[in-house]
Design a protein around this motif. Structure first.
Motif, PDB file in Angstrom:
ATOM      1  N   SER A   1       0.849  -1.191   0.000  1.00 19.96           N
ATOM      2  CA  SER A   1       0.000   0.000   0.000  1.00 19.96           C
ATOM      3  C   SER A   1       0.881   1.237   0.000  1.00 19.96           C
ATOM      4  N   VAL A   2       0.371   2.307  -0.619  1.00 21.73           N
ATOM      5  CA  VAL A   2       1.131   3.552  -0.732  1.00 21.73           C
ATOM      6  C   VAL A   2       0.174   4.730  -0.665  1.00 21.73           C
ATOM      7  N   TYR A   3       0.757   5.902  -0.489  1.00 18.92           N
ATOM      8  CA  TYR A   3       0.030   7.152  -0.689  1.00 18.92           C
ATOM      9  C   TYR A   3       0.617   7.812  -1.928  1.00 18.92           C
TER      10      TYR A   3
ATOM     11  N   ARG B   1      -5.706  11.570  -2.132  1.00 23.23           N
ATOM     12  CA  ARG B   1      -5.641  11.748  -0.678  1.00 23.23           C
ATOM     13  C   ARG B   1      -5.812  10.451   0.102  1.00 23.23           C
ATOM     14  N   HIS B   2      -6.377   9.405  -0.522  1.00 23.78           N
ATOM     15  CA  HIS B   2      -6.615   8.147   0.183  1.00 23.78           C
ATOM     16  C   HIS B   2      -5.459   7.168  -0.013  1.00 23.78           C
ATOM     17  N   GLU B   3      -5.377   6.209   0.870  1.00 26.02           N
ATOM     18  CA  GLU B   3      -4.396   5.137   0.745  1.00 26.02           C
ATOM     19  C   GLU B   3      -4.749   4.253  -0.454  1.00 26.02           C
ATOM     20  N   LEU B   4      -3.732   3.851  -1.208  1.00 25.36           N
ATOM     21  CA  LEU B   4      -3.928   2.985  -2.371  1.00 25.36           C
ATOM     22  C   LEU B   4      -3.367   1.603  -2.073  1.00 25.36           C
ATOM     23  N   ASN B   5      -4.130   0.571  -2.442  1.00 30.74           N
ATOM     24  CA  ASN B   5      -3.722  -0.805  -2.200  1.00 30.74           C
ATOM     25  C   ASN B   5      -3.336  -1.485  -3.506  1.00 30.74           C
ATOM     26  N   LEU B   6      -2.291  -2.304  -3.448  1.00 31.58           N
ATOM     27  CA  LEU B   6      -1.836  -3.036  -4.625  1.00 31.58           C
ATOM     28  C   LEU B   6      -2.786  -4.204  -4.894  1.00 31.58           C
ATOM     29  N   VAL B   7      -3.334  -4.232  -6.108  1.00 24.11           N
ATOM     30  CA  VAL B   7      -4.266  -5.299  -6.479  1.00 24.11           C
ATOM     31  C   VAL B   7      -3.831  -5.895  -7.811  1.00 24.11           C
TER      32      VAL B   7
ATOM     33  N   CYS C   1      -7.711   2.629  -4.997  1.00 24.41           N
ATOM     34  CA  CYS C   1      -8.341   3.186  -3.802  1.00 24.41           C
ATOM     35  C   CYS C   1      -9.635   2.424  -3.544  1.00 24.41           C
ATOM     36  N   LEU C   2      -9.727   1.769  -2.407  1.00 27.22           N
ATOM     37  CA  LEU C   2     -10.908   0.982  -2.090  1.00 27.22           C
ATOM     38  C   LEU C   2     -12.096   1.857  -1.720  1.00 27.22           C
ATOM     39  N   GLU C   3     -11.845   3.138  -1.463  1.00 26.41           N
ATOM     40  CA  GLU C   3     -12.924   4.045  -1.070  1.00 26.41           C
ATOM     41  C   GLU C   3     -13.627   4.667  -2.276  1.00 26.41           C
ATOM     42  N   CYS C   4     -12.868   4.997  -3.323  1.00 29.39           N
ATOM     43  CA  CYS C   4     -13.485   5.718  -4.439  1.00 29.39           C
ATOM     44  C   CYS C   4     -13.169   5.149  -5.826  1.00 29.39           C
ATOM     45  N   GLY C   5     -12.401   4.053  -5.894  1.00 24.51           N
ATOM     46  CA  GLY C   5     -12.142   3.435  -7.180  1.00 24.51           C
ATOM     47  C   GLY C   5     -11.007   4.044  -7.982  1.00 24.51           C
ATOM     48  N   TYR C   6     -10.298   5.005  -7.437  1.00 29.94           N
ATOM     49  CA  TYR C   6      -9.139   5.608  -8.111  1.00 29.94           C
ATOM     50  C   TYR C   6      -8.091   4.533  -8.363  1.00 29.94           C
ATOM     51  N   GLU C   7      -7.551   4.462  -9.625  1.00 30.85           N
ATOM     52  CA  GLU C   7      -6.553   3.445  -9.963  1.00 30.85           C
ATOM     53  C   GLU C   7      -5.421   4.061 -10.777  1.00 30.85           C
ATOM     54  N   VAL C   8      -4.203   3.620 -10.472  1.00 34.11           N
ATOM     55  CA  VAL C   8      -3.034   4.092 -11.217  1.00 34.11           C
ATOM     56  C   VAL C   8      -2.082   2.927 -11.465  1.00 34.11           C
ATOM     57  N   HIS C   9      -1.295   3.066 -12.550  1.00 36.39           N
ATOM     58  CA  HIS C   9      -0.218   2.105 -12.804  1.00 36.39           C
ATOM     59  C   HIS C   9       0.792   2.173 -11.649  1.00 36.39           C
ATOM     60  N   PRO C  10       1.398   1.060 -11.292  1.00 38.82           N
ATOM     61  CA  PRO C  10       2.505   1.130 -10.326  1.00 38.82           C
ATOM     62  C   PRO C  10       3.608   2.079 -10.775  1.00 38.82           C
ATOM     63  N   LYS C  11       3.862   2.140 -12.097  1.00 35.28           N
ATOM     64  CA  LYS C  11       4.914   3.021 -12.605  1.00 35.28           C
ATOM     65  C   LYS C  11       4.574   4.493 -12.409  1.00 35.28           C
TER      66      LYS C  11
ATOM     67  N   PRO D   1      -8.913  -4.794 -15.923  1.00 34.44           N
ATOM     68  CA  PRO D   1      -8.601  -3.724 -16.874  1.00 34.44           C
ATOM     69  C   PRO D   1      -9.069  -2.364 -16.350  1.00 34.44           C
ATOM     70  N   PHE D   2      -8.263  -1.333 -16.542  1.00 35.46           N
ATOM     71  CA  PHE D   2      -8.613  -0.014 -16.025  1.00 35.46           C
ATOM     72  C   PHE D   2      -7.939   1.065 -16.860  1.00 35.46           C
ATOM     73  N   ILE D   3      -8.378   2.298 -16.679  1.00 39.09           N
ATOM     74  CA  ILE D   3      -7.725   3.460 -17.265  1.00 39.09           C
ATOM     75  C   ILE D   3      -7.009   4.191 -16.137  1.00 39.09           C
ATOM     76  N   CYS D   4      -5.701   4.346 -16.273  1.00 36.42           N
ATOM     77  CA  CYS D   4      -4.911   4.980 -15.221  1.00 36.42           C
ATOM     78  C   CYS D   4      -5.358   6.421 -15.015  1.00 36.42           C
ATOM     79  N   CYS D   5      -5.653   6.763 -13.768  1.00 32.53           N
ATOM     80  CA  CYS D   5      -6.117   8.121 -13.447  1.00 32.53           C
ATOM     81  C   CYS D   5      -4.986   9.139 -13.501  1.00 32.53           C
ATOM     82  N   ASP D   6      -3.746   8.657 -13.642  1.00 32.19           N
ATOM     83  CA  ASP D   6      -2.616   9.577 -13.691  1.00 32.19           C
ATOM     84  C   ASP D   6      -2.200   9.884 -15.129  1.00 32.19           C
ATOM     85  N   CYS D   7      -2.066   8.828 -15.961  1.00 33.42           N
ATOM     86  CA  CYS D   7      -1.576   9.043 -17.330  1.00 33.42           C
ATOM     87  C   CYS D   7      -2.636   8.814 -18.395  1.00 33.42           C
ATOM     88  N   ASP D   8      -3.847   8.375 -17.985  1.00 34.88           N
ATOM     89  CA  ASP D   8      -4.972   8.137 -18.905  1.00 34.88           C
ATOM     90  C   ASP D   8      -4.706   7.018 -19.910  1.00 34.88           C
TER      91      ASP D   8
END
Length: 436
Positions: free
Chosen positions: A377-379, A384-390, A415-425, A398-405
């Motif tokens: 897990s990371v911030y 603002r929420h904690e992100l968990n590795l899944v 993010c288990l609270e709001c569904g925010y997802e990003v690549h580990p990179k 499959p997802f669209i990265c919220c950081d790089c689209d």
């Protein structure tokens, strides 16, 4: 968007009259007979585009397409143009013209919109004021989105009702008629055989053309270079369906150019190609005019089919291209490797080459190994929420990265609270990132 569209659809059905749906509806919608479906207690006729009344009983014994649509929704206008062409072909044929009809079921907002839209159609329509019948049909056939085309055969039985008429029209066109189970099975078998027998030559050439367009050489002023399709046989080929007017295409093309050049560089050992391998891309244009095509193609380092070449429509149908940009990968034998080339480029960049199942399996194993060293897990600086590795098998997918689209798959920080997802990179772990 779909919820908003269906809200407008339902609201439109509520306009015009407040007539209640009573016991007669249950009797009407329980029957598949055309007269029972399309006639109400107060209205036993349909309207032609000119406003003439046509008795519902006149449709008995015909194959009917119930066309649910509305003037306020752009995809309806797009499909309407295609459907008009198919309808006119069938009606102008002596063998099919008298056995087929379409009936428009409106979700327009008012009678003026209905009249304007219906005037663009050569078929019949349920009167705008007949809310009772329109609601009954929407409920009976469980219409959840428009455009929708429900095909009714004149007699009950297996395959008497088809709900995927829009897809069938886009996929097979006039060949889908008479829309029976037997005809569709025949088309599917023909399509299967066509894919099994496909070669680069029969995909990209026709009796008038055996070349692709390359870029001008210094000695050529106006005439583009012609590259024989035969020179591509034995190479891995990407068919790039794209257009200058499409914003996602314009955004993806520079990325594809960069990856294309890196793949070409990877295959070079000195001045020799590794084991005779080579990679090429062919631009399959959906541009609206020659000028746009030429301007867009000028930005690309690869080959192209000529603008409005007849093979383009065949390729779109053959590979069932529903949206662009789309990158279809063909192997050295001319057979389809994958239709998901765009996603694989986004996921693995140049490492995706040659896009085979064996290569993708290796890449997935490598991702799994790399994930073992990642914090559980990371911030992330952008959230603002904690992100968990899944992973795909553990809450991910499959997802669209919220950081790089870009497209994502396999491992992600979620993010288990709001569904925010990003690549580990893409994760920029804040100070105090948590390992668990």
């Amino acid at each position: 968007m779909m919820k908003e569209m269906m809200s407008n659809h339902d609201q439109a059905l509520s306009n015009g009259t407040s007539a209640g749906i009573v016991g007669a509806e249950a009797e009407r919608v329980s029957s598949s007979r055309i007269s029972s479906l399309l006639a109400s207690t107060d209205c036993d006729y349909l309207l032609s585009p000119s406003g003439n009344q046509v008795k519902v009983a006149d449709l008995d014994g015909k194959i009917i397409g119930l066309y649910f649509s509305a003037n306020w929704y752009p995809p309806c206008w797009n499909f309407n143009q295609v459907l008009v062409g198919i309808y006119n072909q069938l009606k102008n044929s002596s063998s099919t013209g008298s056995s087929f009809e379409i009936v428009y079921i409106s979700s327009d907002e008012d009678s003026d919109a209905f009249n304007t839209y219906h005037a663009c159609m050569p078929w019949l329509a349920i009167p705008f004021s007949d809310l009772e019948t329109k609601k009954a049909l929407n409920r009976k056939f469980e219409i959840e989105g428009i455009p929708s085309l429900v095909i009714l055969q004149p007699s009950d039985g297996d395959g008497a009702t088809l709900h995927d008429g829009v897809e069938l029209i886009y996929r097979y066109g006039v060949q889908a008629f008479p829309f029976t189970k037997q005809r569709l099975e025949q088309l599917e078998e023909e399509e299967k055989q066509k894919h099994e027998n496909q070669t680069l030559t029969n995909l990209l050439t026709n009796h008038d053309r055996h070349y692709l367009l390359g870029h001008q050489t210094p000695n050529q002023v106006k005439t583009p270079n012609q590259v024989p399709v035969a020179s591509l046989v034995g190479k891995t080929i990407g068919l790039y369906f794209s257009a200058q007017w499409c914003i996602p295409c314009v955004n993806f093309t520079p990325r594809l150019i960069s990856i294309y050049k890196k793949i070409k560089e990877q295959m070079l050992v000195g001045d020799q190609q590794q084991d005779g391998e080579d990679f090429e891309i062919v631009f399959v244009s959906s541009d609206r005019d020659q000028t746009s095509f030429e301007a867009y193609f000028t930005t690309m380092p690869w080959l192209a089919l000529p603008f409005e070449d007849p093979n383009i429509k065949e390729l779109v149908k053959h590979f069932d291209v529903k949206c662009i940009p789309c990158l279809v990968i063909l192997g050295p034998d001319g057979k389809t490797v994958t239709r998901q080339g765009r996603n694989l480029i986004n996921l693995y960049k140049e490492n995706a080459y040659p896009f085979t199942d064996a290569k993708l399996e290796l890449l997935e194993k490598k991702m799994d190994e790399e994930a073992k060293s990642l914090p559980r897990s990371v911030y992330h600086g952008g959230h603002r929420h904690e992100l968990n590795l899944v992973s795909e098998g553990n809450g991910g997918g499959p997802f669209i990265c919220c950081d790089c689209d870009e497209q994502g798959c396999g491992w992600a920080y979620q993010c288990l609270e709001c569904g925010y997802e990003v690549h580990p990179k893409c994760v920029a772990a804040a100070t105090g990132a948590v390992n668990t």
